[in-house]
Structure formats: structure tokens, C-alpha cells
Design a protein around this motif. Structure first.
Motif, PDB file in Angstrom:
ATOM      1  N   THR A  42     108.714 105.377  73.522  1.00  0.00           N
ATOM      2  CA  THR A  42     107.678 104.627  74.213  1.00  0.00           C
ATOM      3  C   THR A  42     106.313 105.114  73.753  1.00  0.00           C
ATOM      4  OG1 THR A  42     109.070 104.290  76.156  1.00  0.00           O
ATOM      5  CG2 THR A  42     106.708 104.001  76.458  1.00  0.00           C
ATOM      6  N   ALA A  43     105.439 104.179  73.415  1.00  0.00           N
ATOM      7  CA  ALA A  43     104.089 104.520  72.957  1.00  0.00           C
ATOM      8  C   ALA A  43     103.069 103.786  73.811  1.00  0.00           C
ATOM      9  CB  ALA A  43     103.916 104.141  71.489  1.00  0.00           C
ATOM     10  N   TYR A  44     101.921 104.433  74.017  1.00  0.00           N
ATOM     11  CA  TYR A  44     100.801 103.841  74.752  1.00  0.00           C
ATOM     12  C   TYR A  44      99.680 103.599  73.755  1.00  0.00           C
ATOM     13  CZ  TYR A  44     103.457 104.951  78.893  1.00  0.00           C
ATOM     14  OH  TYR A  44     104.453 104.999  79.831  1.00  0.00           O
ATOM     15  N   MET A  82     104.460 100.077  74.873  1.00  0.00           N
ATOM     16  CA  MET A  82     105.467  99.440  74.040  1.00  0.00           C
ATOM     17  C   MET A  82     106.628 100.385  73.790  1.00  0.00           C
ATOM     18  SD  MET A  82     103.702  99.399  70.244  1.00  0.00           S
ATOM     19  CE  MET A  82     102.459  98.267  70.838  1.00  0.00           C
ATOM     20  N   THR A  83     107.796  99.790  73.619  1.00  0.00           N
ATOM     21  CA  THR A  83     108.971 100.543  73.198  1.00  0.00           C
ATOM     22  C   THR A  83     109.262 100.161  71.762  1.00  0.00           C
ATOM     23  OG1 THR A  83     109.883 100.516  75.437  1.00  0.00           O
ATOM     24  CG2 THR A  83     111.402 101.032  73.643  1.00  0.00           C
ATOM     25  N   TRP A  84     109.360 101.176  70.898  1.00  0.00           N
ATOM     26  CA  TRP A  84     109.650 100.890  69.503  1.00  0.00           C
ATOM     27  C   TRP A  84     111.133 100.609  69.326  1.00  0.00           C
ATOM     28  CZ3 TRP A  84     105.967 105.327  67.805  1.00  0.00           C
ATOM     29  CH2 TRP A  84     104.662 104.807  67.732  1.00  0.00           C
ATOM     30  N   ASN A  85     111.409  99.597  68.533  1.00  0.00           N
ATOM     31  CA  ASN A  85     112.753  99.063  68.406  1.00  0.00           C
ATOM     32  C   ASN A  85     113.664  99.909  67.534  1.00  0.00           C
ATOM     33  OD1 ASN A  85     114.649  97.003  69.015  1.00  0.00           O
ATOM     34  ND2 ASN A  85     114.373  96.159  66.959  1.00  0.00           N
ATOM     35  N   GLU A  86     113.096 100.542  66.514  1.00  0.00           N
ATOM     36  CA  GLU A  86     113.901 101.327  65.590  1.00  0.00           C
ATOM     37  C   GLU A  86     113.381 102.755  65.573  1.00  0.00           C
ATOM     38  OE1 GLU A  86     113.535  99.442  61.858  1.00  0.00           O
ATOM     39  OE2 GLU A  86     114.535  97.604  62.470  1.00  0.00           O
ATOM     40  N   PRO A  87     114.254 103.739  65.578  1.00  0.00           N
ATOM     41  CA  PRO A  87     113.772 105.115  65.489  1.00  0.00           C
ATOM     42  C   PRO A  87     113.055 105.339  64.173  1.00  0.00           C
ATOM     43  CG  PRO A  87     116.142 105.017  65.164  1.00  0.00           C
ATOM     44  CD  PRO A  87     115.714 103.650  65.601  1.00  0.00           C
ATOM     45  N   ILE A  88     111.890 105.967  64.254  1.00  0.00           N
ATOM     46  CA  ILE A  88     111.118 106.298  63.064  1.00  0.00           C
ATOM     47  C   ILE A  88     111.550 107.697  62.642  1.00  0.00           C
ATOM     48  CG2 ILE A  88     108.804 106.440  62.091  1.00  0.00           C
ATOM     49  CD1 ILE A  88     109.585 103.697  63.294  1.00  0.00           C
TER      50      ILE A  88
END
Length: 229
Positions: A42-44, A82-88
Motif C-alpha cells: 500500500t502506498a500513499y 493505492m495498492t500496487w498490483n504486482e510486487p516490485i
């Protein structure tokens, strides 16, 4: 004592590269990243863009974005969760294997400038591990600086008096409640400042509190920086 490592990484190796390619005039700033699980981050995000409809369409179409929620909005700036869909790969490695925390990231041209906090340890060893990770994934990683948190806090400005006043006014008026007790425009009018100034003060103040209390454990000085934004 923690360590702060600052480095740049190509934007396609971090996140939101498709968004930045679609809306090149957008300015994106990630103020906090939370690894809920290895496959859930999760990113802000704070964003400035000439066309927010175009930006949000690009964000929703971005392959790294699973979900997008607007938190605050004004004429020239919006914030999102936002929640990122794929692990970076880089981010997950930092979060899990080295117990690192991404405390800030901003897009700069074709790269992301990241600031990451690590538990106390050998800074050179940790930086070398990051560079080795980049080499294995065939991209460049430019380490810009390594700081102890006490040195880092000393080099950074403390929370300013206007930011403190803006946060207190927002808290007392119920701005942080759900539902909000006051809009940002109403808050700005009550405090006699522009909408943009109030937005900037609240955003910077919240970012400072998160970084100092949740990441570095420091605190501000009420008697300094009374006239700064």
C-alpha cells in the motif's frame, strides 16, 4: 539507531512507469509505503497534474495499481491511497530481507528518487546489497547518500510553526474525522490562507509526523522555524 539510504532507480523498476509515460507532466510523490504482505503493498501518493481526469485514468490502467482511492483533492493537488498490483522486486527485497522502510519517493525525469530507512547496521554493506540486487536485475542503482538518523534529522528542517498551526486547526475542526467535519476550503478560509497553502502545510506536517514518529522516533522543536512554510 537507524540508517537512511538515498538512491535513484529507473522508474520502470519501481512503480507507475506507465502512468508517468501517459501523463509526463505529472509530479508524483510517495510519502509512505506499507508492505502488508509480500504480494500486497500500500502506498500513499500526492500528485500534481494539469489534468487529474487523465492522471486518474492512467493510474487505474497502470498494471502496477490494483486499487485506487482518492483521499483529498484540490484544484492543483490530490492525494491517494493505492495498492500496487504486482510486487516490485526491489521494494519487496528492501521491505522483507533487509527490514527497510521506504519513507519517501519522488519521480525525477526517468527515475525515482527513494529514501529508505534501515535498522542500525553496516551502511556500506546494505548499499552494496542493493547495488547487487540491481545488477542481477540488469538495471542501474545510484546511491546518493547514507546517513545516520541523528545526522539526517539534524540536516533536515523541523516542522514549522505554520504547519503545526494548520495541523492543530484541522484536528480541532474535525478535518481528519470520517466523515470530515470541515472541508479543506473551509479550513483555509477560517485560517485566512489560500487553499494551496493549507493543503501544503497539512501534507508536509503529516509527512513529518509519520517520518519522525513511526520511522525515526524523533520530535520537532516548537520554538524554531516560526516564519517558514
Amino acid at each position: 539507531m537507524a540508517l537512511i539510504v538515498e538512491f535513484e532507480v529507473p522508474r520502470e523498476k519501481f512503480a507507475l512507469s506507465e502512468t508517468l509515460r501517459s501523463v509526463p507532466d505529472a509530479t508524483l510523490e510517495v510519502g509512505r509505503v506499507v508492505a502488508d504482505a509480500p504480494d500486497s503493498i500500500t502506498a500513499y501518493l500526492w500528485a500534481r497534474a494539469p489534468d487529474f481526469d487523465a492522471l486518474e485514468a492512467a493510474l487505474e490502467a497502470d498494471p502496477t495499481v490494483r486499487s485506487l482511492t482518492v483521499l483529498t483533492e484540490s484544484a492543483d493537488e490530490r492525494s491517494y491511497r493505492m495498492t500496487w498490483n504486482e510486487p516490485i522486486d526491489l521494494l519487496v527485497h528492501v521491505m522483507t530481507e533487509q527490514q527497510g522502510t521506504v519513507i519517501h519517493a519522488a519521480n525525477r525525469g526517468g527515475a525515482w528518487a527513494l529514501r529508505v530507512s534501515f535498522p542500525e547496521g553496516d551502511a556500506l554493506e546494505q548499499a552494496q546489497e542493493l547495488k547487487e540486487l540491481a545488477r542481477r536485475n540488469e538495471f542501474s542503482l545510484d546511491v546518493r547518500g547514507i546517513h545516520r538518523t541523528d545526522e539526517y534529522r539534524g540536516a533536515k528542517p523541523e516542522m514549522t510553526r505554520p504547519q503545526q498551526k494548520a495541523l492543530m486547526a484541522a484536528f480541532e475542526a474535525g478535518y481528519f474525522e470520517v466523515p470530515k467535519g470541515v472541508t479543506l476550503a473551509e479550513l483555509a478560509e477560517a485560517e485566512g490562507v489560500s487553499h494551496q497553502a493549507m493543503s501544503e502545510r497539512i501534507r508536509r506536517g503529516v509527512h513529518y509526523l509519520i517520518e519522525q514518529t513511526l520511522v525515526t522516533g524523533g520530535g520537532g522543536d516548537d520554538d524554531e522555524n516560526e516564519n517558514d512554510e
